[in-house]
Design an enzyme around this catalytic site. Structure first.
Site, PDB file in Angstrom:
ATOM      1  CG  HIS A 121     -16.229   7.703 -60.248  1.00  0.00           C
ATOM      2  ND1 HIS A 121     -16.251   6.408 -59.822  1.00  0.00           N
ATOM      3  CD2 HIS A 121     -15.418   8.379 -59.401  1.00  0.00           C
ATOM      4  CE1 HIS A 121     -15.480   6.309 -58.754  1.00  0.00           C
ATOM      5  NE2 HIS A 121     -14.959   7.483 -58.474  1.00  0.00           N
ATOM      6  CG  ASP A 198     -21.827  11.308 -59.579  1.00  0.00           C
ATOM      7  OD1 ASP A 198     -21.814  11.882 -58.473  1.00  0.00           O
ATOM      8  OD2 ASP A 198     -20.943  10.526 -59.961  1.00  0.00           O
ATOM      9  CD  GLN A 201     -15.211  15.088 -57.241  1.00  0.00           C
ATOM     10  OE1 GLN A 201     -14.805  16.177 -56.835  1.00  0.00           O
ATOM     11  NE2 GLN A 201     -14.742  13.944 -56.787  1.00  0.00           N
ATOM     12  CE  LYS A 224     -16.288  11.976 -53.895  1.00  0.00           C
ATOM     13  NZ  LYS A 224     -14.902  11.508 -54.097  1.00  0.00           N
ATOM     14  CB  CYS A 362     -12.501   6.071 -60.609  1.00  0.00           C
ATOM     15  SG  CYS A 362     -11.785   5.438 -59.111  1.00  0.00           S
TER      16      CYS A 362
HETATM   17  C1  LIG Z   1     -17.892  11.957 -59.731  1.00  0.00           C
HETATM   18  C2  LIG Z   1     -17.879  10.912 -58.660  1.00  0.00           C
HETATM   19  N1  LIG Z   1     -18.905  10.047 -58.582  1.00  0.00           N
HETATM   20  C3  LIG Z   1     -18.934   9.104 -57.622  1.00  0.00           C
HETATM   21  C4  LIG Z   1     -17.936   8.937 -56.705  1.00  0.00           C
HETATM   22  C5  LIG Z   1     -18.011   7.823 -55.722  1.00  0.00           C
HETATM   23  O1  LIG Z   1     -18.379   8.282 -54.468  1.00  0.00           O
HETATM   24  P1  LIG Z   1     -18.444   7.307 -53.218  1.00  0.00           P
HETATM   25  O2  LIG Z   1     -17.161   6.530 -53.241  1.00  0.00           O
HETATM   26  O3  LIG Z   1     -18.554   8.212 -52.045  1.00  0.00           O
HETATM   27  O4  LIG Z   1     -19.623   6.431 -53.397  1.00  0.00           O
HETATM   28  C6  LIG Z   1     -16.861   9.827 -56.726  1.00  0.00           C
HETATM   29  C7  LIG Z   1     -15.793   9.710 -55.724  1.00  0.00           C
HETATM   30  O5  LIG Z   1     -14.638   9.533 -55.987  1.00  0.00           O
HETATM   31  C8  LIG Z   1     -16.836  10.826 -57.746  1.00  0.00           C
HETATM   32  O6  LIG Z   1     -15.800  11.661 -57.825  1.00  0.00           O
END
Ligand SMILES: Cc1ncc(COP(=O)(O)O)c(C=O)c1O
Lengths: 404, 140
Positions: A121, A198, A201, A224, A362
């Site tokens: 991301h 991370d 997902q 999520k 993103c």
């Molecule tokens: C793989 C991944 N990492 C991080 C994020 C960011 O999460 P948050 O916006 O809840 O901090 C997302 C969310 O879109 C994601 O899909």
């Protein structure tokens, strides 16, 4: 076997209409929907025991503190962390990653290396770039294959004595790839590097076991996995959390303050400055309960079935290309139709009441890799149905007819 | 024709359609008649920010009137910009600056008018008006 009809009754939002049609919500990878059970917990908090935590002597404050800490324990148990204080409440994955990146500022030296995967991301690459700017450390990228999988041989080549930290997502948000994190973690540990995964997902699809993975840091966003927005956690191994300096200064995170010196509170409070999202944390716990009551094994089986069905049906549309791996994949389908911009497809689908994500998700580096402006992404949850997949497929066909 | 008259004409055309599909199909048709920007102007500098798809716009003065050309990689976006350009092209800069854009609402494209929507219709209108302001200054 899941009783989908019954499950759908738990989600009031699934029964609304969009543009005069029943909503078909297939943007679960961006944010999942919230069941009534979790909404009730949120309402109950504000109606009955809204108060600041960890500091009051009065009943409301005590009740709120107990509920908040009970949620922490639920989350600890769910992810099988050894200690409750290894679960740090944050505002979500982004905050969790920044907390770790900031902490490593004081642990890295010029020339040290941080490995990140090519399928991150992109907002999560930025904290590492900032960290490198501050410390003179170097960011190196684990490459990706055409099939959307990490090239593990290259990873092993990149790992070396200078590697201090490895950052990889458990599941890619743009492609759905499930990365072999256990193997990545083991290899990094052999050379003494720390690993941050991370899990944003992955959390809605699989139950990750912190102790079995032996991971150093793991991040989750509540929104999520059927919880509210703006809350999440950072799991960190005790030894690492003790090594990292606090991220933000403020109330809650101190033991003693004088103008000469402040001593920091014990874990987890050292990283939880200020009044947290109390209601959010409690509701996050309720969301975990809700998901576990349904059962992750059943969720996984059902989502696989939905994914296979959707992959087959969409695959029958001429000119439609699906990106990402064929196996080891979460219930996400990222696709394009030859000659049509993803934004156009998304716009027509929205008119049909179908919510998908379009764009680069993103993950601009992935889009650059495939040389495309973006994709249409349909992401499925356990509350989606095969009928909804059919509606999507019909919608895509209609869009294609209109747009070519 | 004045901007006002052209806008009324467009509203008239769109009022014949019964549902969104016909409106969108017509918009896509209009996109195909968009006066396409010359390759030399299809540069990153001429990309309008805030759109999920790429939109390039170029403006040129023809005597006292401003002429727009444009392109986009998304066909619906192309239709939207075609509608805007039909109303604004070949007009005096001051008239473009003064023009309102309520007709977008009237032709049933209101949903595209939200400033937070990633299609950037609002950015497009702003950009066309910025060109008009720049050329108006030049004319003065
Ligand atoms: C793989 C991944 N990492 C991080 C994020 C960011 O999460 P948050 O916006 O809840 O901090 C997302 C969310 O879109 C994601 O899909």
């Amino acid at each position: 076997m899941l009783n989908i009809e019954k499950i759908r009754k738990d989600f009031p939002i699934l029964h609304r209409e969009v543009n005069g049609r029943p909503l078909v919500y297939l943007d679960n990878a961006a944010t999942s929907q919230t069941p009534q059970q979790v909404i009730d917990v949120i309402v109950d908090y504000y109606q009955r025991y809204n108060a600041n935590i960890h500091r009051g002597v009065h009943t409301l404050s005590q009740e709120a503190t107990d509920a908040y800490e009970a949620a922490r324990i639920k989350i600890q148990k769910h992810f099988n962390a050894q200690k409750a204080y290894e679960i740090i409440f944050t505002s979500g994955t982004t905050h969790s990653i920044n907390l770790v990146a900031n902490g490593f500022s004081s642990l890295l030296r010029k020339g040290d290396e941080i490995l990140v995967s090519a399928m991150e991301h992109h907002s999560n690459i930025v904290p590492w770039q900032m960290l490198c700017e501050r410390t003179g450390a170097v960011l190196r990228v684990i490459p990706m294959s055409d099939e959307g999988e990490l090239v593990i041989d290259e990873y092993h080549k990149l790992l070396g004595p200078k590697t201090k930290l490895v950052f990889v997502n458990h599941v890619s948000n743009a492609l759905g790839t499930i990365n072999p994190i256990k193997a990545l973690i083991n290899a990094a540990h052999k050379i003494g590097a720390a690993v941050l995964i991370d899990g944003a997902q992955a959390a809605p699809h699989v139950k990750a076991d912190m102790q079995a993975l032996d991971v150093d840091f793991y991040t989750v966003s509540a929104h999520k996995i059927c919880g509210p927005t703006g809350v999440g956690v950072l799991y960190g191994k005790e030894e690492w959390l003790k090594k990292l300096p606090p991220y933000q200064g403020g109330g809650e995170m101190i033991a003693e303050v004088t103008f000469e010196k402040t001593t920091y509170a014990e874990l987890p409070h050292k990283f939880e400055a200020g009044t947290p999202n109390i209601c959010g944390g409690i509701a996050f716990g309720a969301a975990i309960d809700y998901m576990n009551a349904i059962g992750f094994d059943a969720i996984e089986t059902y989502e696989k079935e939905l994914l296979a069905y959707a992959t087959e049906k969409l695959g029958q549309i001429e000119g439609l290309k699906i990106y990402g791996p064929k196996r080891n994949k979460a219930s996400v389908i990222s696709f394009n139709i030859e000659g049509i911009h993803p934004y156009d497809i998304g716009t027509i689908l929205d008119k049909l009441g179908i919510a998908v994500r379009t764009g680069h998700h993103c993950a601009q580096p992935i889009m650059d890799f495939y040389k495309i402006p973006g994709t249409v992404r349909a992401s499925f949850s356990f509350y989606n149905t095969k009928e909804e997949v059919d509606t999507l497929v019909e919608g895509v066909k209609k869009a294609k007819n209109m747009l070519v | 024709m004045t901007i006002q008259t052209i806008q009324e004409e467009i509203v008239d055309e769109f009022s014949m359609f019964e549902d969104w599909m016909q409106r969108y199909e017509y918009m896509i048709e209009l996109g195909k008649s968009l006066p396409i920007i010359a390759d030399q102007y299809k540069t990153d500098d001429n990309i309008i920010k805030g759109c999920q798809s790429k939109v390039w716009v170029h403006a040129e003065l023809d005597h006292d009137k401003l002429v727009f050309t444009a392109d986009s990689d998304a066909i619906i976006t192309k239709g939207i910009i075609a509608i805007l350009i039909r109303a604004f092209s070949n007009q005096k800069p001051q008239d473009i600056i003064d023009a309102d854009t309520n007709f977008i609402d009237e032709i049933g494209l209101k949903e595209h008018l939200s400033p937070t929507r990633a299609n950037g219709l609002v950015s497009m209108i702003k950009q066309l008006k910025l060109y008009a302001v720049a050329y108006q200054t030049q004319l003065n």
